[in-house]
Design a protein around this motif. Sequence first.
Motif, mmCIF file in Angstrom:
data_model
loop_
_atom_site.group_PDB
_atom_site.id
_atom_site.type_symbol
_atom_site.label_atom_id
_atom_site.label_comp_id
_atom_site.label_asym_id
_atom_site.label_seq_id
_atom_site.Cartn_x
_atom_site.Cartn_y
_atom_site.Cartn_z
ATOM 1 N N LEU A 72 0.451 -1.005 0.337
ATOM 2 C CA LEU A 72 0.722 -0.131 -0.253
ATOM 3 C C LEU A 72 0.677 1.113 -0.094
ATOM 4 O O LEU A 72 2.072 1.438 0.727
ATOM 5 C CB LEU A 72 -1.022 -0.288 1.300
ATOM 6 N N LEU A 73 0.319 2.331 -1.046
ATOM 7 C CA LEU A 73 1.183 3.600 -0.587
ATOM 8 C C LEU A 73 0.168 5.262 -0.444
ATOM 9 O O LEU A 73 1.245 5.643 -0.412
ATOM 10 C CB LEU A 73 1.734 3.652 -2.448
ATOM 11 N N GLY A 74 -0.676 4.272 -0.462
ATOM 12 C CA GLY A 74 -1.645 5.967 -0.593
ATOM 13 C C GLY A 74 -3.057 5.448 0.040
ATOM 14 O O GLY A 74 -3.549 4.229 0.295
ATOM 15 N N MET A 75 -3.030 6.895 0.516
ATOM 16 C CA MET A 75 -4.824 6.695 1.445
ATOM 17 C C MET A 75 -6.099 7.803 0.712
ATOM 18 O O MET A 75 -5.902 9.069 1.197
ATOM 19 C CB MET A 75 -4.835 6.849 2.729
ATOM 20 N N GLU A 76 -7.045 7.604 0.475
ATOM 21 C CA GLU A 76 -7.648 7.979 0.005
ATOM 22 C C GLU A 76 -7.745 9.230 1.413
ATOM 23 O O GLU A 76 -8.359 8.594 2.435
ATOM 24 C CB GLU A 76 -9.041 7.809 -0.324
ATOM 25 N N VAL A 77 -8.311 10.440 1.227
ATOM 26 C CA VAL A 77 -8.427 11.325 3.058
ATOM 27 C C VAL A 77 -9.126 12.870 2.310
ATOM 28 O O VAL A 77 -10.185 12.785 3.260
ATOM 29 C CB VAL A 77 -7.011 12.164 3.006
ATOM 30 N N PHE A 78 -9.081 12.527 1.050
ATOM 31 C CA PHE A 78 -9.934 14.745 0.771
ATOM 32 C C PHE A 78 -11.052 13.741 -0.177
ATOM 33 O O PHE A 78 -11.396 13.246 -1.055
ATOM 34 C CB PHE A 78 -9.616 15.259 -0.084
ATOM 35 N N TYR A 79 -12.284 12.901 0.672
ATOM 36 C CA TYR A 79 -13.192 12.341 -0.022
ATOM 37 C C TYR A 79 -14.730 12.154 0.383
ATOM 38 O O TYR A 79 -15.144 12.953 1.395
ATOM 39 C CB TYR A 79 -13.200 10.679 0.666
ATOM 40 N N GLY A 80 -15.497 12.511 -1.132
ATOM 41 C CA GLY A 80 -16.808 13.057 -1.211
ATOM 42 C C GLY A 80 -17.352 13.685 -0.172
ATOM 43 O O GLY A 80 -17.220 15.000 0.239
ATOM 44 N N ASN A 81 -17.488 12.945 1.073
ATOM 45 C CA ASN A 81 -18.561 14.052 2.143
ATOM 46 C C ASN A 81 -17.642 14.569 3.292
ATOM 47 O O ASN A 81 -18.230 14.926 4.041
ATOM 48 C CB ASN A 81 -20.056 13.714 2.471
ATOM 49 N N TYR A 82 -16.744 13.712 3.549
ATOM 50 C CA TYR A 82 -15.562 14.312 4.972
ATOM 51 C C TYR A 82 -15.478 15.819 5.411
ATOM 52 O O TYR A 82 -14.999 16.421 4.307
ATOM 53 C CB TYR A 82 -14.565 13.315 4.459
ATOM 54 N N GLY A 83 -15.594 15.743 5.950
ATOM 55 C CA GLY A 83 -15.982 16.770 7.344
ATOM 56 C C GLY A 83 -14.322 17.665 7.748
ATOM 57 O O GLY A 83 -13.240 16.601 7.380
ATOM 58 N N PRO A 84 -14.053 18.590 7.884
ATOM 59 C CA PRO A 84 -12.574 18.654 8.400
ATOM 60 C C PRO A 84 -11.507 18.063 9.576
ATOM 61 O O PRO A 84 -10.521 17.575 9.393
ATOM 62 C CB PRO A 84 -12.919 20.105 9.013
ATOM 63 N N ASP A 85 -12.285 17.294 10.749
ATOM 64 C CA ASP A 85 -12.175 16.537 11.356
ATOM 65 C C ASP A 85 -11.818 15.359 10.949
ATOM 66 O O ASP A 85 -10.712 14.855 11.696
ATOM 67 C CB ASP A 85 -13.153 16.216 12.470
ATOM 68 N N VAL A 86 -12.866 14.757 10.222
ATOM 69 C CA VAL A 86 -12.546 13.555 9.736
ATOM 70 C C VAL A 86 -10.866 13.891 9.375
ATOM 71 O O VAL A 86 -10.108 12.447 8.607
ATOM 72 C CB VAL A 86 -13.841 12.789 8.780
ATOM 73 N N ILE A 87 -11.081 14.474 7.745
ATOM 74 C CA ILE A 87 -9.967 14.691 6.959
ATOM 75 C C ILE A 87 -8.476 14.718 8.191
ATOM 76 O O ILE A 87 -7.437 13.868 7.623
ATOM 77 C CB ILE A 87 -9.700 15.679 6.370
ATOM 78 N N SER A 88 -8.421 15.664 8.885
ATOM 79 C CA SER A 88 -7.210 16.082 9.758
ATOM 80 C C SER A 88 -7.135 14.944 10.830
ATOM 81 O O SER A 88 -5.993 14.649 10.444
ATOM 82 C CB SER A 88 -7.596 17.053 10.945
ATOM 83 N N ARG A 89 -7.904 13.137 10.609
ATOM 84 C CA ARG A 89 -7.986 12.389 11.447
ATOM 85 C C ARG A 89 -6.780 11.353 10.777
ATOM 86 O O ARG A 89 -5.740 11.151 10.436
ATOM 87 C CB ARG A 89 -8.952 12.222 12.154
ATOM 88 N N LEU A 90 -7.574 11.641 9.263
ATOM 89 C CA LEU A 90 -6.839 10.739 8.470
ATOM 90 C C LEU A 90 -5.127 11.112 7.715
ATOM 91 O O LEU A 90 -4.918 10.265 7.413
ATOM 92 C CB LEU A 90 -8.293 10.529 7.067
ATOM 93 N N LEU A 91 -5.354 12.632 7.774
ATOM 94 C CA LEU A 91 -4.761 12.532 7.487
ATOM 95 C C LEU A 91 -2.840 12.400 8.317
ATOM 96 O O LEU A 91 -2.096 11.677 8.246
ATOM 97 C CB LEU A 91 -4.088 14.093 6.787
ATOM 98 N N ARG A 92 -3.614 12.092 9.636
ATOM 99 C CA ARG A 92 -2.526 11.587 10.895
ATOM 100 C C ARG A 92 -2.005 10.896 10.268
ATOM 101 O O ARG A 92 -1.021 9.960 10.761
ATOM 102 C CB ARG A 92 -3.061 12.328 11.887
ATOM 103 N N VAL A 93 -3.290 9.709 10.109
ATOM 104 C CA VAL A 93 -2.519 8.290 9.791
ATOM 105 C C VAL A 93 -1.583 8.335 8.832
ATOM 106 O O VAL A 93 -0.605 7.585 8.750
ATOM 107 C CB VAL A 93 -4.076 7.429 10.145
ATOM 108 N N ALA A 94 -2.099 8.821 7.759
ATOM 109 C CA ALA A 94 -1.228 8.680 6.773
ATOM 110 C C ALA A 94 0.058 8.880 6.784
ATOM 111 O O ALA A 94 0.826 8.684 6.084
ATOM 112 C CB ALA A 94 -2.408 9.586 5.712
#
Length: 278
Positions: free
Chosen positions: A210-232
């Motif tokens: 695995l090389l990437g993760m979808e962070v900016f998706y559909g209706n994801y809000g800022p809190d979800v995006i921030s959490r996923l960015l940290r995981v990535a």
Amino acid sequence: MRGDLHLHTTASDGRLEPAEVVALAVKVGLDVIAITDHDTVDGVAPALAAAAGAFPSLTVIPGVEINTDVDTGEVHILGYFIDYTDRNLGTVLQRQRDSRWRRAEKMLARLNSLGLDIQWQRVQELAKGGSVGRPHIAAALLEKGYVQSEREAFDRYIGHGGPAYVVREKLLPTEAVRLVVAARGLPVLGHPADIGSLDRVVAELKTAGLLGMEVFYGNYGPDVISRLLRVAERHGLVATGGSDYHAFGDGQEPMIGSAELPSQYLEQLFTLADKHSS
């Protein structure tokens, strides 16, 4: 540079032909798109041809979305910059589509046993020759007036745990990642916000390539995006994004181009693609 890396066409469960998706992408001001149909690459070549013929400024990334199973539900693996002519990829994806076909037939049998008269021929017509999926069954239920929306069809009948739901044969997530790698593509974990034990899943998939993760998706809000960015960032994955646009026309799904993927991440993906192609 504006991009949307998660788009579906009539090759799977989207409502627009590949050429129509290309034209719409240009209309809304996108510079880069990825065609990521479920378990098929049949929409890639027509999209590439449409862009080359009428919209040469648009970059079309050959892609795919592979549905896989885990104990707690589904995990979707996106593949970017794949060799869509790869013979092994085509063979495995055909098996995936065959399993979709068998499941759809079983689901229709269950719906009919519930008194919902949905004909297999009509479901095939709605699929327009593409890979048959549950959205086509949902559309048939809506067309007959059994539900008020396709979302209701999933909630009442064909979603997980519904009376007409049927499990189908799928790959494991690690198998899908390795399949993308073998097709010289970049594997990315799709819309991961609802995956349980995400760090553990990501760590396991990274060992498979695995090389990437979808962070900016559909209706994801800022809190979800921030959490996923940290995981990535923890796992050294490039962040990607896309709308998951199908052109359902229900007024609920995010529109093409709405994921607002920052150009810096799009550039990182292209850099990664160049690195892996050299």
